[in-house]
Scaffold this active site. Structure first.
Site, PDB file in Angstrom:
ATOM      1  N   TYR A 121      -1.003  -5.493  40.985  1.00 43.94           N
ATOM      2  CA  TYR A 121      -0.221  -4.516  41.706  1.00 43.94           C
ATOM      3  C   TYR A 121      -0.722  -3.394  41.856  1.00 43.94           C
ATOM      4  CZ  TYR A 121       3.937  -2.388  44.003  1.00 43.94           C
ATOM      5  OH  TYR A 121       4.458  -1.914  44.968  1.00 43.94           O
ATOM      6  N   ASN A 206       6.391   1.878  40.965  1.00 42.31           N
ATOM      7  CA  ASN A 206       7.709   2.739  40.848  1.00 42.31           C
ATOM      8  C   ASN A 206       8.913   2.070  39.960  1.00 42.31           C
ATOM      9  OD1 ASN A 206       9.004   0.863  42.481  1.00 42.31           O
ATOM     10  ND2 ASN A 206       9.000   1.779  44.370  1.00 42.31           N
ATOM     11  N   SER A 229       3.232   9.406  34.206  1.00 41.78           N
ATOM     12  CA  SER A 229       1.965   9.816  34.023  1.00 41.78           C
ATOM     13  C   SER A 229       2.223  11.197  32.730  1.00 41.78           C
ATOM     14  CB  SER A 229       0.753  10.076  34.770  1.00 41.78           C
ATOM     15  OG  SER A 229      -0.492  10.282  34.127  1.00 41.78           O
ATOM     16  N   GLN A 251      -2.207  15.958  35.965  1.00 38.49           N
ATOM     17  CA  GLN A 251      -1.255  15.048  35.765  1.00 38.49           C
ATOM     18  C   GLN A 251       0.046  15.091  36.444  1.00 38.49           C
ATOM     19  OE1 GLN A 251      -2.017  12.138  34.086  1.00 38.49           O
ATOM     20  NE2 GLN A 251      -3.898  12.899  34.402  1.00 38.49           N
ATOM     21  N   HIS A 254       0.624  14.116  39.861  1.00 39.33           N
ATOM     22  CA  HIS A 254       0.728  12.658  40.224  1.00 39.33           C
ATOM     23  C   HIS A 254       2.157  12.288  40.544  1.00 39.33           C
ATOM     24  CE1 HIS A 254      -2.400  10.031  38.952  1.00 39.33           C
ATOM     25  NE2 HIS A 254      -2.577  10.687  37.989  1.00 39.33           N
ATOM     26  N   GLU A 319       0.077   9.486  26.244  1.00 37.89           N
ATOM     27  CA  GLU A 319      -0.913   8.536  27.136  1.00 37.89           C
ATOM     28  C   GLU A 319      -2.467   9.191  27.311  1.00 37.89           C
ATOM     29  OE1 GLU A 319      -1.161   6.804  31.793  1.00 37.89           O
ATOM     30  OE2 GLU A 319       0.048   8.638  31.441  1.00 37.89           O
ATOM     31  N   HIS A 320      -2.486  10.490  27.470  1.00 39.93           N
ATOM     32  CA  HIS A 320      -3.930  10.916  27.538  1.00 39.93           C
ATOM     33  C   HIS A 320      -3.698  12.030  26.594  1.00 39.93           C
ATOM     34  CE1 HIS A 320      -3.104   9.522  31.853  1.00 39.93           C
ATOM     35  NE2 HIS A 320      -4.275   9.239  31.699  1.00 39.93           N
ATOM     36  N   ASP A 353      -9.991   8.830  34.216  1.00 39.66           N
ATOM     37  CA  ASP A 353      -9.307   8.098  35.568  1.00 39.66           C
ATOM     38  C   ASP A 353     -10.139   7.449  36.180  1.00 39.66           C
ATOM     39  OD1 ASP A 353      -6.658   8.843  34.994  1.00 39.66           O
ATOM     40  OD2 ASP A 353      -6.562  10.510  36.222  1.00 39.66           O
ATOM     41  N   HIS A 412       9.499 -33.066   8.333  1.00 38.62           N
ATOM     42  CA  HIS A 412       8.190 -32.487   7.966  1.00 38.62           C
ATOM     43  C   HIS A 412       7.421 -33.087   7.040  1.00 38.62           C
ATOM     44  CE1 HIS A 412       9.482 -29.524  10.968  1.00 38.62           C
ATOM     45  NE2 HIS A 412       8.264 -29.006  11.002  1.00 38.62           N
TER      46      HIS A 412
END
Length: 426
Positions: A121, A206, A229, A251, A254, A319-320, A353, A412
Site C-alpha cells: 500500500y 491513514n 512519523s 519530520q 509529514h 522511530e528515527h 528516507d 501422543h
C-alpha cells in the site's frame, strides 16, 4: 516548541491510536462490503472518497508512459540509484535454509521460503511517496516473493502520481491498482473479481488503512500498525542549532500528528534550536502542517547530563534517532531502542528516507522497544525440518511418551510407542 526539564516524574507512554468508535465501525462496514460486493464496492468507495469514477482499476501501460513524460530523466536516474543502494543493503540480509545431521542420524533444520503474494500500500493524500514504493517492494523482491501487488489512492482525475508509477515501473512492478483506503486493504485481503488476494499487506496509510490492517490481520499477515512519523535528536553543545532545527522540521512537515523532539543537556543549544525552529517555519512551504506538529507534538527536553539524555532516548524508543554529539559512535552501544540510528552531523534523517539503503519503514509509537524495521525477513516464512532416525527414537521414545502423559495426552504417547509395537509384530 516547549523546553522542559526532565525529572524523575517524566512519563513517556506509548500512544497507540485505536481510532474512534465511528472510525472503527466505518472500517468494519467497508471491509464487509468489499468482501461481499467485490469490484462494485471498490468503484463506489473510490467515487465517494477519492472523487474518481474509474472504468478500470489497473494502471495501464499508457499511464506508465505518460508518467515518464512528466518526470525528468535526472530524477529517474536518482530513483534508479536509490533503488540500487536499497537493494544492495537488503541483499546482505538474506537468510539461508540449513540442515544439521547428528551422530545418531537425526536431521534437523530450517527451511526459509518466500511468501507467494504480497500487497504494497502506497499512501496518497498530502504528498506523493515514490520512496515508499522502493522501501516496500525491494525487500520483497530480494526475499523472492513471486507476486507483488501495489495499490494507491487516485486523485479526482483517476490518476496516480507520476513519481510513484515511475518508481514502480523501474522495479518491474506491473500489477498496480488505483484503489486506496480501507477498501484497498479489503481487496488485498479478500480478493475481488479484479484483484486476487495476497498473503501479507505492507505499507503505511491513514487511520482508516491502519484500522483495516488490524481487522484483517489473521486472515493475512501485516507489517505493523504504523503511527505518525517521529524523530528524536540526541545532541550536545557541539551540534549546530540550524541543522538540528531543520531535521526536526523534516519530520514535522509529514503530518500534523508527527512528533519532533530534541533531547540535550545543553540549555544554550535548547534555546537556540527553539529560535531556529520559529525562524525556519516562516518560509516552509508546508508551514501549517509543520507548525501544528511542532505546537502539539514537539518538545525539547533538557537533561542534567549526556548519560541522562541517553536514558530518556531509550525510554522514548523513537522511530528515527539522530545522535548529534561530539563523538556519536561512542554512544552507539548505549542506544537500545530506536528504529533507525543516524550517527553524526552528515547523517541527516532524509539520507535514510531516500538514498542510503536501510529501510525507512520503521516501528513507531515507542514500538522500537520490541520491533524492527521492515526487511527481507518480513517477506519470508520459516519451516522447521525434523527427520528423526530409528536410533534416536529408540533412545528417546520412553522420555517422549512420559512427557506426553505428564500433559495428559495419551494418544501422543501411543503415537510414539506404536512404532515399536508394529516393528515387533512384523
Amino acid at each position: 516548541m516547549d523546553i522542559q526539564k526532565v525529572t524523575s516524574e517524566l512519563s513517556l507512554k506509548r500512544k497507540i491510536d485505536n481510532g474512534t468508535g465511528e472510525q472503527r465501525q466505518a472500517v468494519i462496514s467497508i471491509l464487509a462490503d468489499v468482501e461481499n460486493r467485490g469490484d462494485q464496492a471498490l468503484h463506489d468507495y473510490t467515487k465517494k472518497f477519492d472523487g474518481a469514477l474509474l472504468k478500470d482499476f489497473r494502471v495501464s501501460e499508457e499511464e506508465i508512459k505518460r508518467a515518464y513524460e512528466q518526470i525528468e530523466d535526472s530524477i529517474v536516474n536518482i530513483i534508479t540509484e536509490a533503488a540500487e543502494n536499497i537493494r544492495d543493503y537488503h541483499e546482505r540480509m538474506k537468510s539461508q535454509s540449513w540442515i544439521v545431521t547428528k551422530p545418531d542420524g537425526t536431521m534437523l533444520g530450517q527451511q526459509v521460503t518466500p511468501l507467494d503474494a504480497v500487497g504494497v500500500y502506497v499512501p496518497g493524500g498530502t504528498a506523493a511517496y515514490p520512496s515508499s514504493v522502493l522501501m516496500n517492494v525491494i525487500p520483497a523482491q530480494v526475499a523472492g516473493v513471486g507476486r507483488i501487488v501495489m495499490t494507491s489512492p487516485p486523485n479526482k482525475k483517476g490518476e496516480l502520481p507520476a513519481g510513484v508509477l515511475v518508481a514502480a515501473n523501474e522495479l518491474g512492478v506491473d500489477e498496480i491498482y488505483k484503489v486506496g483506503g480501507a477498501q484497498a486493504v479489503g481487496a488485498l485481503a479478500y480478493g475481488t473479481e479484479t484483484i486476487a488476494p495476497v498473503d501479507k499487506i505492507v505499507g503505511p496509510g491513514n487511520i482508516f488503512v491502519a484500522l483495516a490492517k488490524r481487522e484483517v490481520f489473521g486472515l493475512v499477515d501485516i507489517d505493523a500498525i504504523a503511527g505518525p512519523s517521529e524523530i528524536v535528536i540526541l545532541a550536545d553543545e557541539s551540534a549546530y542549532p540550524d541543522e538540528v532545527a531543520a531535521d526536526l522540521l523534516s519530520q514535522a512537515e509529514h503530518d500534523r500528528l508527527a512528533s519532533s523532539i530534541l533531547v540535550t543537556h545543553s540549555e544554550e543549544l535548547a534555546y537556540r534550536v527553539q529560535k531556529e525552529v520559529e525562524q525556519q517555519l516562516k518560509t516552509l512551504p508546508r508551514r501549517d502542517i509543520a507548525l501544528a506538529s511542532i505546537e502539539n507534538h514537539g518538545a525539547i527536553y533538557v537533561t542534567e547530563s549526556l548519560e541522562e539524555s541517553v536514558t530518556v532516548v531509550n525510554k522514548l524508543a523513537p522511530e528515527h534517532l539522530e545522535v548529534a554529539t561530539k563523538d556519536p559512535h561512542t554512544l552507539l552501544g548505549q542506544i537500545r531502542h530506536a528504529g533507525a540510528i543516524f550517527l553524526g552531523r552528515y547523517s541527516s534523517e532524509p539520507v535514510g528516507d531516500y538514498f542510503a539503503g536501510p529501510n525507512h519503514v520503521l516501528p513507531t509509537n515507542g514500538t522500537a522497544a520490541f520491533s524492527s524495521p521492515l526487511s527481507v525477513e518480513s517477506f519470508v516464512k520459516k519451516s522447521s525440518i525434523i527427520s528423526y532416525s530409528e536410533k534416536a527414537l529408540i533412545e528417546n521414545a520412553s522420555k517422549i511418551a512420559a512427557f506426553a502423559r505428564l500433559e495428559g495426552l495419551e494418544a501422543h504417547a501411543r503415537a510414539v510407542e506404536s512404532r515399536f509395537k508394529s516393528k515387533g509384530e512384523n
